[in-house]
Motif scaffolding. Structure first.
Motif, PDB file in Angstrom:
ATOM      1  N   GLU A 173       2.580   6.968   0.164  1.00  0.00           N
ATOM      2  CA  GLU A 173       2.223   7.635   1.418  1.00  0.00           C
ATOM      3  C   GLU A 173       1.686   6.602   2.404  1.00  0.00           C
ATOM      4  N   THR A 182       0.836  -1.214   0.000  1.00  0.00           N
ATOM      5  CA  THR A 182       0.000   0.000   0.000  1.00  0.00           C
ATOM      6  C   THR A 182       0.863   1.254   0.000  1.00  0.00           C
ATOM      7  N   GLU A 196       2.554   1.728  -3.439  1.00  0.00           N
ATOM      8  CA  GLU A 196       1.568   2.017  -4.486  1.00  0.00           C
ATOM      9  C   GLU A 196       1.086   3.466  -4.401  1.00  0.00           C
ATOM     10  N   ASN A 197       0.890   3.950  -3.162  1.00  0.00           N
ATOM     11  CA  ASN A 197       0.354   5.310  -2.967  1.00  0.00           C
ATOM     12  C   ASN A 197       1.435   6.343  -2.643  1.00  0.00           C
TER      13      ASN A 197
END
Length: 247
Positions: free
Chosen positions: A99, A93, A96-97
């Protein structure tokens, strides 16, 4: 029987049949020697039979220990796999982001990474063999050499995992991670307040970097342990196959 031979000797001496006496004496000595040799051979056979029985018992117990060790390896592999599975969602996660996405699920996963499983070797039979000097009862030299190398590797891997758990997981990972996240392994109700506190702490870029690095490090550590244990599992199965051929 002794009285019988003694009587024959006495009769030969009394009859002054010296030549026959010496022949008889030599024959008696030969019989005694043959009797001693037979007794020694029987004793050797009995000793070999006892040693073969001991060897079979040791081999049976070694097989039992190896099977227990195999169970221990599988259990530890499952724990290390769980650590990877708990680290993966957070890291996936994040990258991918680009952040942090902080919620109760993240806290639970990271909290579970603070756990660790102690890996223990199962070697009572091998310890008995070496401490008692009975290792030479194992007749198959190839198997004996592989057995010695196997338990040397087992001891090495046990020490590596124990040191990693103590020095890296306990002292490095847990020490750093516990100051960054709200610890909840799922056994307590979720606290929104503590989650918010964690969010504020992790807004600091240095803390964010530390959390990502520590989680990555914990995953790499689990991968390393799995590699060692998988190799050990292969060696264990190979040794069990060799024992089966000897039994």
């Amino acid at each position: 029987m002794i009285k019988f031979f003694r009587k024959i000797r006495q009769n030969l001496i009394m009859e002054n049949r010296t030549t026959k006496y010496f022949k008889y004496a030599i024959g008696e000595i030969v019989l005694v020697v043959i009797g001693i040799l037979i007794a020694l051979q029987i004793n050797t056979w009995n000793k070999e039979r006892i040693e073969q029985k001991k060897e079979h018992t040791y081999l049976t117990n070694i097989k039992r220990d190896l099977q227990h060790q195999l169970d221990s390896i599988d259990i530890h592999l499952s724990y290390e796999t769980i650590y990877i599975e708990n680290a993966k969602p957070f890291l996936d996660t994040y990258f991918e982001n680009d952040e942090l996405v902080i919620d109760s699920s993240l806290m639970n996963n990271l909290s579970l990474l603070t756990q660790r499983k102690t890996f223990v070797s199962t070697d009572p039979t091998y310890t008995d063999l070496t401490s008692s000097g009975n290792i030479d009862l194992i007749q198959d030299q190839i198997f004996k050499d592989k057995l010695i190398v196997y338990y040397q590797n087992l001891e090495r891997i046990e020490k590596i995992i124990q040191n990693n758990n103590s020095q890296l997981t306990d002292q490095l990972f847990i020490t750093n991670i516990m100051g960054l996240i709200y610890y909840n392994d799922g056994s307590l109700p979720n606290s929104n307040r503590l989650i918010e506190i964690s969010k504020r702490i992790l807004k600091n870029e240095e803390n964010e970097l530390l959390l990502v690095n520590m989680t990555t490090f914990r995953q790499i550590l689990a991968v390393g342990h799995i590699k060692l244990l998988t190799e050990l599992k292969t060696l264990t199965n190979e040794l069990i196959e060799l024992v089966n051929k000897l039994l």
